[in-house]
Design an enzyme around this catalytic site. Sequence first.
Site, PDB file in Angstrom:
ATOM      1  N   ASP A  53       0.843  -1.199   0.000  1.00 39.72           N
ATOM      2  CA  ASP A  53       0.000   0.000   0.000  1.00 39.72           C
ATOM      3  C   ASP A  53       0.877   1.247   0.000  1.00 39.72           C
ATOM      4  O   ASP A  53       2.109   1.150   0.043  1.00 39.72           O
ATOM      5  CB  ASP A  53      -0.979  -0.005   1.202  1.00 39.72           C
ATOM      6  CG  ASP A  53      -0.279  -0.234   2.534  1.00 39.72           C
ATOM      7  OD1 ASP A  53       0.933   0.055   2.640  1.00 39.72           O
ATOM      8  OD2 ASP A  53      -0.935  -0.703   3.485  1.00 39.72           O
TER       9      ASP A  53
ATOM     10  N   ASN B 195      -8.264  -2.487  13.850  1.00 40.00           N
ATOM     11  CA  ASN B 195      -9.660  -2.721  13.442  1.00 40.00           C
ATOM     12  C   ASN B 195      -9.775  -3.879  12.449  1.00 40.00           C
ATOM     13  O   ASN B 195     -10.826  -4.066  11.837  1.00 40.00           O
ATOM     14  CB  ASN B 195     -10.254  -1.440  12.828  1.00 40.00           C
ATOM     15  CG  ASN B 195      -9.525  -0.999  11.563  1.00 40.00           C
ATOM     16  OD1 ASN B 195      -8.599  -1.657  11.115  1.00 40.00           O
ATOM     17  ND2 ASN B 195      -9.961   0.103  10.980  1.00 40.00           N
TER      18      ASN B 195
ATOM     19  N   HIS C  42      -7.975  -4.217   9.698  1.00 39.45           N
ATOM     20  CA  HIS C  42      -7.639  -3.902   8.310  1.00 39.45           C
ATOM     21  C   HIS C  42      -6.425  -4.694   7.842  1.00 39.45           C
ATOM     22  O   HIS C  42      -5.539  -5.039   8.624  1.00 39.45           O
ATOM     23  CB  HIS C  42      -7.482  -2.391   8.068  1.00 39.45           C
ATOM     24  CG  HIS C  42      -6.289  -1.759   8.695  1.00 39.45           C
ATOM     25  ND1 HIS C  42      -6.294  -0.471   9.174  1.00 39.45           N
ATOM     26  CD2 HIS C  42      -5.030  -2.211   8.920  1.00 39.45           C
ATOM     27  CE1 HIS C  42      -5.103  -0.160   9.641  1.00 39.45           C
ATOM     28  NE2 HIS C  42      -4.322  -1.199   9.505  1.00 39.45           N
TER      29      HIS C  42
ATOM     30  N   GLU D 138      -9.870  -1.261   4.765  1.00 45.17           N
ATOM     31  CA  GLU D 138     -10.524  -1.003   6.051  1.00 45.17           C
ATOM     32  C   GLU D 138     -11.798  -1.852   6.162  1.00 45.17           C
ATOM     33  O   GLU D 138     -12.268  -2.415   5.161  1.00 45.17           O
ATOM     34  CB  GLU D 138     -10.893   0.480   6.139  1.00 45.17           C
ATOM     35  CG  GLU D 138      -9.711   1.442   6.072  1.00 45.17           C
ATOM     36  CD  GLU D 138      -8.957   1.585   7.391  1.00 45.17           C
ATOM     37  OE1 GLU D 138      -9.015   0.671   8.248  1.00 45.17           O
ATOM     38  OE2 GLU D 138      -8.281   2.625   7.560  1.00 45.17           O
TER      39      GLU D 138
HETATM   40  P1  PGA Z   1       1.400  -1.960  12.589  1.00 47.43           P
HETATM   41  O1  PGA Z   1       0.037  -2.654  12.168  1.00 47.43           O
HETATM   42  O2  PGA Z   1       1.312  -0.563  12.104  1.00 47.43           O
HETATM   43  O3  PGA Z   1       1.357  -2.110  14.057  1.00 47.43           O
HETATM   44  O4  PGA Z   1       2.515  -2.699  11.953  1.00 47.43           O
HETATM   45  C1  PGA Z   1      -0.209  -3.183  10.937  1.00 47.43           C
HETATM   46  C2  PGA Z   1      -1.332  -2.474  10.261  1.00 47.43           C
HETATM   47  O5  PGA Z   1      -1.904  -1.520  10.809  1.00 47.43           O
HETATM   48  O6  PGA Z   1      -1.647  -2.897   9.154  1.00 47.43           O
END
Ligand code: PGA
Length: 244
Positions: A67, A134, A136, A141
């Site tokens: 991403d 959450n 994601h 999301e």
């Molecule tokens: P992180 O979580 O930022 O703790 O590595 C992974 C995410 O939010 O996809």
Amino acid sequence: MNLHCFDSEPAWIDGVCSIWRDRLRTTPDLKICLPSGTTPAGIYAEMVRSVRAELVSFAHASVFALDEFGGVAADDPGRTSHTLRRQLIDDVDLPPQGFHSLNPDHPDIAQHCADYDAAIGDGFDLMLLGIGLNGHLGMNEPGSPVNSPTRRVELHGGTIQSSARYFAHQDLPRWGLTVGLDAVLTSKEVWVVANGAAKADIVQRTVRGEIGPSNPASLLRRHPNCSLFLDAAAGSLLNRRDLA
Ligand code: PGA
């Protein structure tokens, strides 16, 4: 979904890296999708050490960034592709043409995303994913369609707040580009990695809760070859039956 719970964070890193080295040895041209960020940092550092020790090579692999944040300067060090470069790509023997990343400044985002999916082709051999608080996956999301392609997405408030750690300014990204759930759910193999107590609740909901788009990670329970790699803290709300 296969669960692997390790006693400590170093054991968790060793466990993931050992199987990753195996995959690269048996399939040198592995097509991999990778996140950047906090969770995989130790895993990437160990893979860099493994390449330097000539235990493994990325020379024939291809790596796609999962991403990218939009709405921040192209050279902002907080952009995910820059983070991933610093964490792994610049320090392993992956040839430059083997690294693919998303460009949120592209003049035709829809075409750029379609081209990314075309470059992914018949799917990833392996996706490594973190899990958001959450549920994601990447920037997919809650509510993301199961057949979603690579696309522009709006970030949820909690995700925006979590991104603050990557930026040296307060002007946080509100949108991004992400590989879609379709590529996640059709990847030949998916590994979800989670460490630390903050992830224990979403890990428990992912493993035991309802399967559906309100928790994208839960959809992986229907994936035929998905493994969840946890340290003891992230797995602390699971019981013996889950881990058996
Ligand atoms: P992180 O979580 O930022 O703790 O590595 C992974 C995410 O939010 O996809």
